[in-house]
Design a protein around this motif. Structure first.
Motif, PDB file in Angstrom:
ATOM      1  N   VAL A 137      41.483  39.194  26.802  1.00  9.43           N
ATOM      2  CA  VAL A 137      41.848  39.642  28.150  1.00  9.43           C
ATOM      3  C   VAL A 137      42.671  38.549  28.833  1.00  9.43           C
ATOM      4  CG1 VAL A 137      40.927  40.252  30.424  1.00  9.43           C
ATOM      5  CG2 VAL A 137      39.853  41.161  28.351  1.00  9.43           C
ATOM      6  N   LEU A 190      37.010  44.283  37.058  1.00  9.97           N
ATOM      7  CA  LEU A 190      37.123  43.924  35.646  1.00  9.97           C
ATOM      8  C   LEU A 190      36.804  45.123  34.762  1.00  9.97           C
ATOM      9  CD1 LEU A 190      37.570  41.713  33.513  1.00  9.97           C
ATOM     10  CD2 LEU A 190      35.139  41.152  33.713  1.00  9.97           C
ATOM     11  N   ARG A 204      39.889  47.587  34.912  1.00  7.46           N
ATOM     12  CA  ARG A 204      41.115  47.095  34.280  1.00  7.46           C
ATOM     13  C   ARG A 204      40.975  46.866  32.786  1.00  7.46           C
ATOM     14  NH1 ARG A 204      45.212  46.531  33.974  1.00  7.46           N
ATOM     15  NH2 ARG A 204      46.194  44.600  34.611  1.00  7.46           N
ATOM     16  N   HIS A 205      39.796  46.433  32.319  1.00  8.64           N
ATOM     17  CA  HIS A 205      39.729  46.003  30.924  1.00  8.64           C
ATOM     18  C   HIS A 205      38.485  46.458  30.158  1.00  8.64           C
ATOM     19  CE1 HIS A 205      43.305  43.481  31.256  1.00  8.64           C
ATOM     20  NE2 HIS A 205      42.839  43.079  32.431  1.00  8.64           N
ATOM     21  N   TRP A 231      43.711  38.489  34.974  1.00  3.77           N
ATOM     22  CA  TRP A 231      43.525  39.772  34.304  1.00  3.77           C
ATOM     23  C   TRP A 231      43.770  40.955  35.244  1.00  3.77           C
ATOM     24  CZ3 TRP A 231      39.861  42.152  37.094  1.00  3.77           C
ATOM     25  CH2 TRP A 231      38.829  41.388  37.646  1.00  3.77           C
ATOM     26  N   ARG A 266      38.373  50.076  28.714  1.00  5.54           N
ATOM     27  CA  ARG A 266      39.239  50.227  27.537  1.00  5.54           C
ATOM     28  C   ARG A 266      38.583  49.649  26.281  1.00  5.54           C
ATOM     29  NH1 ARG A 266      42.170  46.289  25.796  1.00  5.54           N
ATOM     30  NH2 ARG A 266      42.150  45.244  27.823  1.00  5.54           N
ATOM     31  N   LEU A 267      37.909  48.524  26.428  1.00  5.01           N
ATOM     32  CA  LEU A 267      37.230  47.925  25.281  1.00  5.01           C
ATOM     33  C   LEU A 267      36.077  48.809  24.795  1.00  5.01           C
ATOM     34  CD1 LEU A 267      37.120  44.156  26.317  1.00  5.01           C
ATOM     35  CD2 LEU A 267      38.734  45.302  24.779  1.00  5.01           C
ATOM     36  N   SER A 292      37.448  32.697  34.021  1.00  2.00           N
ATOM     37  CA  SER A 292      38.546  33.561  34.444  1.00  2.00           C
ATOM     38  C   SER A 292      39.481  32.747  35.340  1.00  2.00           C
ATOM     39  CB  SER A 292      38.006  34.774  35.196  1.00  2.00           C
ATOM     40  OG  SER A 292      39.062  35.570  35.686  1.00  2.00           O
ATOM     41  N   MET A 334      36.670  40.150  24.653  1.00  2.00           N
ATOM     42  CA  MET A 334      36.982  39.654  25.996  1.00  2.00           C
ATOM     43  C   MET A 334      37.875  38.420  25.945  1.00  2.00           C
ATOM     44  SD  MET A 334      35.842  41.573  28.420  1.00  2.00           S
ATOM     45  CE  MET A 334      36.004  40.456  29.810  1.00  2.00           C
TER      46      MET A 334
END
Length: 306
Positions: free
Chosen positions: A295, A103, A106-107, A242, A110-111, A162, A292
């Motif tokens: 996502v 997690l 992948r995400h 995600w 970037r946040l 999720s 989040m």
């Protein structure tokens, strides 16, 4: 007691040694020599007139007096930090974040980039691990975790769930056939997780809840490795949306049995209570909780995790 020798520097060294139980680790963290940490502790104990720590060749533990003093010292240092931050026009300093590895890659990374663009004075130390670490001992402020959580004194902020799907590569399905009912999965190769209990039985929710025993020649202990195995046509696996949304969109993976899905997994943010009021940490907590939700596959009401 000689209060003039009870300095914030010595108090900070004591608190971090109490939390980590290791002088060399604290010295590396604070970027000073281990001899300086030892001197801080010796001078603080001399000023207080009591032994705060019990030292052995392998670890450092708190004495009874040390446990009582630690509780007060944490509160004092937190108040000092917050008082200083209230005088600044913008929060500054470092926030230490731990996140589930896939997690994070992948995400979350970037946040965090986007967060730092908004708050250039805030540094972030991002640690990616699937291990359930002790946040206080490791000096972590915030952790994002998937799955059930053990009871603890940490502050919990549920982020939702999720969602997951079953995926496989088109080439694998062309060779072995696309399953039409859950029982068909028994003849396919499952890519199983060696670090998850019960991975030999797949629980699926659809018109009814079914439990399907699965087998396969490959076990892995990381979600990114399972993803690579799926892409290489080694079998099928449950995957978080995600993790695979872009691969599904470009056709490199396919959803199988779309009417049946693995149960969603709880997603939570854990915060060290003594750090929750620090401005920069509060800013990042609120930012991540908000972002989040964008996502892929994250949403729905939080699951009960305790």
């Amino acid at each position: 007691m000689d209060q003039s020798n009870v300095t914030l520097e010595r108090m900070r060294s004591f608190v971090r040694v109490a939390e980590r139980g290791n002088l060399s680790a604290v010295a590396r963290e604070m970027n000073i020599g281990q001899s300086s940490i030892t001197r801080h502790l010796r001078e603080l104990e001399s000023a207080l007139g009591v032994a705060l720590l019990s030292r052995t060749t392998r670890r450092v533990t708190l004495t009874e007096e040390g446990r009582r003093y630690y509780a007060h010292a944490v509160q004092i240092l937190r108040l000092v930090e917050q008082a200083g931050e209230e005088l600044r026009s913008d929060a500054a300093g470092t926030v230490r974040v731990s996140c589930t590895a896939a997690l994070g890659v992948r995400h979350v990374a970037r946040l965090i980039f986007a967060f730092q663009d908004r708050h250039p004075g805030i540094s972030v130390d991002l640690s990616l691990t699937d291990e359930r670490i002790d946040l206080v001992r490791e000096g972590v402020d915030i952790a994002l975790r998937l799955g059930p959580l053990a009871d603890s004194s940490l502050k919990l902020r549920p982020l939702g769930v999720s969602r997951r799907v079953l995926v496989a590569a088109p080439g694998y399905l062309a060779r072995h056939g696309r399953p039409k009912v859950p029982g068909d999965l028994a003849r396919l190769d499952a890519i199983r997780m060696s670090n998850i209990a019960g991975a030999d039985v797949l629980v699926l929710t659809g018109p009814e809840v079914v439990r399907v025993p699965v087998t396969g020649r490959l076990r892995v202990d990381h979600g990114l490795a399972a993803l690579e195995a799926c892409l290489a046509g080694r079998g099928f696996a449950p995957a978080h949306l995600w993790l695979v949304d872009d691969l599904l969109a470009d056709g490199r993976l396919e959803v199988i049995l779309p009417g049946y899905t693995p149960p969603p997994v709880a997603l939570n943010m854990l915060i060290v209570p003594e750090r929750a009021g620090v401005a920069r940490i509060r800013l990042l907590v609120d930012f991540l909780a908000r972002e989040m939700r964008g996502v892929p596959g994250i949403g729905g009401p939080p699951l009960t995790t305790r």
